[in-house]
Design a protein around this motif. Structure first.
Motif, PDB file in Angstrom:
ATOM      1  N   MET A  77     -22.674 -35.153  40.319  1.00  0.00           N
ATOM      2  CA  MET A  77     -22.590 -33.717  40.598  1.00  0.00           C
ATOM      3  C   MET A  77     -21.506 -33.406  41.625  1.00  0.00           C
ATOM      4  SD  MET A  77     -26.429 -32.113  40.517  1.00  0.00           S
ATOM      5  CE  MET A  77     -27.020 -33.061  41.899  1.00  0.00           C
ATOM      6  N   LEU A  78     -21.416 -34.200  42.680  1.00  0.00           N
ATOM      7  CA  LEU A  78     -20.412 -33.947  43.713  1.00  0.00           C
ATOM      8  C   LEU A  78     -19.002 -34.217  43.209  1.00  0.00           C
ATOM      9  CD1 LEU A  78     -22.421 -35.266  46.717  1.00  0.00           C
ATOM     10  CD2 LEU A  78     -21.262 -33.065  46.658  1.00  0.00           C
ATOM     11  N   ARG A  79     -18.806 -35.346  42.542  1.00  0.00           N
ATOM     12  CA  ARG A  79     -17.447 -35.712  42.123  1.00  0.00           C
ATOM     13  C   ARG A  79     -16.935 -34.892  40.941  1.00  0.00           C
ATOM     14  NH1 ARG A  79     -15.781 -40.937  41.036  1.00  0.00           N
ATOM     15  NH2 ARG A  79     -17.729 -41.539  40.103  1.00  0.00           N
ATOM     16  N   SER A  80     -17.821 -34.267  40.174  1.00  0.00           N
ATOM     17  CA  SER A  80     -17.391 -33.419  39.057  1.00  0.00           C
ATOM     18  C   SER A  80     -17.183 -31.966  39.480  1.00  0.00           C
ATOM     19  CB  SER A  80     -18.420 -33.471  37.930  1.00  0.00           C
ATOM     20  OG  SER A  80     -19.623 -32.830  38.339  1.00  0.00           O
ATOM     21  N   GLY A  81     -17.575 -31.619  40.709  1.00  0.00           N
ATOM     22  CA  GLY A  81     -17.478 -30.240  41.166  1.00  0.00           C
ATOM     23  C   GLY A  81     -18.702 -29.404  40.823  1.00  0.00           C
ATOM     24  N   MET A  82     -19.653 -29.992  40.118  1.00  0.00           N
ATOM     25  CA  MET A  82     -20.846 -29.267  39.706  1.00  0.00           C
ATOM     26  C   MET A  82     -21.680 -28.826  40.902  1.00  0.00           C
ATOM     27  SD  MET A  82     -23.960 -30.479  37.215  1.00  0.00           S
ATOM     28  CE  MET A  82     -23.097 -30.215  35.672  1.00  0.00           C
ATOM     29  N   PHE A  83     -21.859 -29.704  41.870  1.00  0.00           N
ATOM     30  CA  PHE A  83     -22.678 -29.365  43.035  1.00  0.00           C
ATOM     31  C   PHE A  83     -22.093 -28.169  43.781  1.00  0.00           C
ATOM     32  CE2 PHE A  83     -23.619 -29.706  47.578  1.00  0.00           C
ATOM     33  CZ  PHE A  83     -25.003 -29.635  47.536  1.00  0.00           C
ATOM     34  N   ASN A 139     -24.071 -24.751  44.217  1.00  0.00           N
ATOM     35  CA  ASN A 139     -24.411 -24.349  45.586  1.00  0.00           C
ATOM     36  C   ASN A 139     -23.872 -22.942  45.891  1.00  0.00           C
ATOM     37  OD1 ASN A 139     -25.718 -25.047  48.011  1.00  0.00           O
ATOM     38  ND2 ASN A 139     -23.750 -25.520  48.960  1.00  0.00           N
ATOM     39  N   ALA A 140     -22.663 -22.647  45.438  1.00  0.00           N
ATOM     40  CA  ALA A 140     -22.063 -21.338  45.666  1.00  0.00           C
ATOM     41  C   ALA A 140     -22.842 -20.224  44.967  1.00  0.00           C
ATOM     42  CB  ALA A 140     -20.612 -21.340  45.184  1.00  0.00           C
ATOM     43  N   ARG A 141     -23.543 -20.568  43.881  1.00  0.00           N
ATOM     44  CA  ARG A 141     -24.273 -19.570  43.097  1.00  0.00           C
ATOM     45  C   ARG A 141     -25.782 -19.581  43.350  1.00  0.00           C
ATOM     46  NH1 ARG A 141     -19.822 -21.201  40.819  1.00  0.00           N
ATOM     47  NH2 ARG A 141     -18.569 -19.815  39.536  1.00  0.00           N
ATOM     48  N   GLY A 142     -26.237 -20.475  44.194  1.00  0.00           N
ATOM     49  CA  GLY A 142     -27.668 -20.543  44.476  1.00  0.00           C
ATOM     50  C   GLY A 142     -28.461 -21.164  43.339  1.00  0.00           C
ATOM     51  N   TRP A 143     -27.876 -22.142  42.669  1.00  0.00           N
ATOM     52  CA  TRP A 143     -28.549 -22.846  41.573  1.00  0.00           C
ATOM     53  C   TRP A 143     -28.923 -24.252  42.036  1.00  0.00           C
ATOM     54  CZ3 TRP A 143     -24.133 -22.049  37.482  1.00  0.00           C
ATOM     55  CH2 TRP A 143     -24.027 -20.692  37.167  1.00  0.00           C
TER      56      TRP A 143
END
Length: 186
Positions: free
Chosen positions: A64-70, A74-78
């Motif tokens: 999640m962190l390395r793909s940019g998903m986190f 996090n920015a959207r509150g998901w």
């Protein structure tokens, strides 16, 4: 909580790898090296079966962190939740044994995304898990795939999920949280 310090370490290292190597493609296999610690071992001297799933969480954090998903979530509150998982054991991991945790995105259906984790020693699969996950909003509700892929971009080369994974997901699901689910044994 049982792997909290390892989680923090994986998150730190994932952020560092992201800065050095750039974004990990959603279709790539994420790999982190772990060691079986004394706290992972059961009374029989090998990794406890329940510990595998806790350690596989580390692979999802890294991915999640390395793909940019986190960052997008996090920015959207998901936030992600595991809705079902299955694990198959082939060989035991023993104390102090190093292994590579491989994580990859398998694909999605209309309600969830699927990931695969493998514990690998010298190129040989010891354990494999299939994870079905959904994304929820902190404000309430479910993140739709349109919202998710809109925020993350939809990769063109996603593999098709094997039919048995769909069959497994259907066979293992529980009723909706809005439905009754009495515990009745036959």
């Amino acid at each position: 909580m049982n792997v909290m310090w390892r989680t923090f370490l994986v998150m730190f290292l994932a952020r560092r790898r992201l800065r050095r190597e750039g974004l990990l493609s959603p279709t790539a296999v994420g790999r982190i090296t772990l060691t079986t610690l004394p706290t992972d071992i059961d009374i029989l001297g090998h990794m406890n079966n329940g510990r595998y799933l806790s350690l596989f969480d580390l692979g999802r954090w890294d991915m999640m962190l390395r793909s940019g998903m986190f960052q997008a979530m996090n920015a959207r509150g998901w936030y992600p939740v595991v809705s079902s998982e299955t694990i198959t054991f082939r060989k035991s991991l023993n104390l102090w044994q190093r292994f590579v945790l491989e994580t990859r995105f398998l694909g999605h259906d209309d309600r969830a995304v699927y990931l695969e984790h493998r514990a690998v020693v010298n190129g040989e699969v010891y354990t494999r898990a299939i994870i079905r996950a959904r994304f929820l909003k902190k404000s309430g509700g479910i993140v739709t795939h349109e919202e998710l892929f809109g925020a993350l971009g939809y990769p063109d080369d996603l593999p098709d999920v094997d039919p048995w994974v769909h069959d497994w997901a259907e066979a293992s699901k529980l009723p909706s949280t809005k439905s009754e689910a009495p515990s009745v044994w036959n």
